[in-house]
Design a protein around this motif. Structure first.
Motif, short mmCIF file in Angstrom:
data_model
loop_
_atom_site.label_atom_id
_atom_site.label_comp_id
_atom_site.label_asym_id
_atom_site.label_seq_id
_atom_site.Cartn_x
_atom_site.Cartn_y
_atom_site.Cartn_z
N PHE A 53 9.97 -4.38 71.87
CA PHE A 53 9.89 -3.64 73.12
C PHE A 53 8.75 -4.26 73.92
CE2 PHE A 53 11.63 0.38 70.93
CZ PHE A 53 12.91 0.05 71.30
N LYS A 58 7.03 2.08 76.04
CA LYS A 58 7.37 1.38 74.79
C LYS A 58 6.70 2.02 73.56
CE LYS A 58 3.93 -2.28 75.73
NZ LYS A 58 3.41 -1.69 76.99
N THR A 59 5.41 2.38 73.68
CA THR A 59 4.73 3.01 72.55
C THR A 59 5.26 4.43 72.32
OG1 THR A 59 2.73 1.67 72.79
CG2 THR A 59 2.49 3.78 71.67
N ASP A 96 3.03 -1.44 66.19
CA ASP A 96 2.51 -1.08 67.51
C ASP A 96 1.36 -2.01 67.90
OD1 ASP A 96 1.94 0.14 69.89
OD2 ASP A 96 1.08 1.96 69.01
N VAL A 109 6.22 -3.52 69.20
CA VAL A 109 5.80 -3.18 70.56
C VAL A 109 4.70 -4.15 71.00
CG1 VAL A 109 4.43 -1.51 71.87
CG2 VAL A 109 6.43 -0.75 70.62
#
Length: 381
Positions: free
Chosen positions: A47, A55-56, A171, A203
């Motif tokens: 993402f 995205k997160t 992430d 991400v």
């Protein structure tokens, strides 16, 4: 309008992960808007987007740290959007590692297994295997404070993988690392992910990172997927102006359609009239505004009169030059006050070095096929 539409991802019943119409809303603010997406077994999907694009938040909903306002999330065919994080069987790696400072490396890695009441012998075997996988076996008794940033990241990966998750969630895991270490860890992660074969959702806001690591990239903008595709598709055939500007550098020249036939589309621009092949799909009308885009690396500096047949030619004054090691970036000012970038290998720059310097007027050329057309923000054709 015959514009390339970023299509809604079709949900695959055998995918490892699927989102169907997922929305996240905080009062009047919609953070993620009706997202539909699927990740196939073994894929590495990124993402990618600017801060605040959702995205997160999307990753947090997959992990179960945030609830879904509407829509469904399935992992390996099982609906999980109503389940707590520990019931979803996902492994998560955070940017700040989230290691327990009072525990040893081995204890950190074994934490998830102990919470699942795995037998001690099995815990020992799986922790040893996970640490060996990330080349941290000799650090099992150390505390996180005794580790470097890269070592902490390896431990965080081992902790996520040791529970044998169905999906690995990352992430921005390399955001806190310096560039050299980040590049090393990117290579290690991709090698590890391919060897394990685990479906991974990553991400990042770093476009180069996404292009390097991903099987596919989902470019996000204002809570929605703007375009999803393999890295070459995202870069070479951006569906929208947003994607074209966010992924890599782009030169845009605004024009007006003069005529459009099967033989080509004629466009009046600040650098003169150009004729480009007409896309097979759709049509435009005379007088319509259009954006013409070409990547800097598709453009070359040429000596006067050296333009090849089938190329577009322009002339501009050199404003800046920036040495990048293997290449040099040249910024021109074209007619109509159009700023235009060229990224040329230093091997090719050496052939024209005598005619290129700040303040000089130079000629540039690029293939007609390298130019993409956008109408109302979306690629035409």
């Amino acid at each position: 309008m015959p514009i390339c539409e970023p299509g809604r991802a079709e949900i695959d019943p055998i995918s490892d992960l699927s989102l169907d119409g997922v929305t996240k809303q905080y009062n009047d603010t919609v953070a993620v808007r009706e997202m539909s997406f699927e990740a196939r077994p073994g894929e590495f999907v990124s993402f990618l987007g600017p801060s605040g694009c959702g995205k997160t938040t999307t990753l947090s909903m997959i992990a179960g740290f945030q609830s879904v306002s509407t829509g469904m999330i399935h992992i390996r065919g099982r609906r999980v959007d109503g389940l707590p994080p520990e019931k979803r069987n996902t492994g998560m790696v955070f940017q700040d590692y989230a290691l327990f400072p009072h525990m040893s490396v081995g204890e950190n890695v074994s934490f998830g297994l102990r919470m699942r009441h795995v037998p001690k012998d099995e815990i020992r075997r799986r922790v040893d295997a996970a640490l060996a996988l990330v080349r941290m076996s000799s650090f099992a008794d150390r505390r996180p404070s005794q580790l470097s940033g890269g070592q902490k990241q390896r431990v965080a990966l081992a902790r996520a993988l040791v529970i044998q998750p169905d999906v690995l969630l990352l992430d921005e895991p390399f955001g806190a690392l310096d560039r050299q270490l980040r590049e090393q860890m990117q290579f290690e992660l991709r090698t590890l992910q391919q060897s394990v074969g685990i479906t991974t959702v990553f991400v990042t806001h770093d476009q180069e990172e996404a292009l390097l690591l991903s099987s596919r990239i989902a470019v996000m903008n204002q809570g929605a997927i703007e375009q999803i595709g393999v890295p070459t598709e995202i870069y070479e055939a951006p569906a929208t102006i947003f994607v074209a500007k966010f992924i890599g550098k782009s030169n845009f020249i605004t024009g007006t359609v003069v005529s459009a036939t099967g033989g080509g589309t004629s466009i009046d621009t600040a650098i003169g009239r150009i004729t480009l092949p007409s896309p097979k799909q759709g049509a435009v009308v005379a007088g319509q505004s259009i954006e013409c885009m070409v990547r800097p690396e598709k453009v070359r500096i040429v000596r006067p009169g050296a333009t090849l047949d089938g190329e577009i030619h322009a002339r501009g004054v050199v404003q800046q030059m920036a040495y990048h090691g293997a290449s040099t970036e040249v910024i021109l000012r074209l007619a109509g006050d159009v700023e235009f970038a060229i990224l040329q290998s230093n091997r090719d720059m050496a052939l024209v070095a005598d005619i290129v310097s700040v303040g000089k007027e130079v000629d540039v050329a690029w293939p007609r096929a390298a130019m993409l057309l956008f109408i109302n923000g979306r690629r035409w054709g």
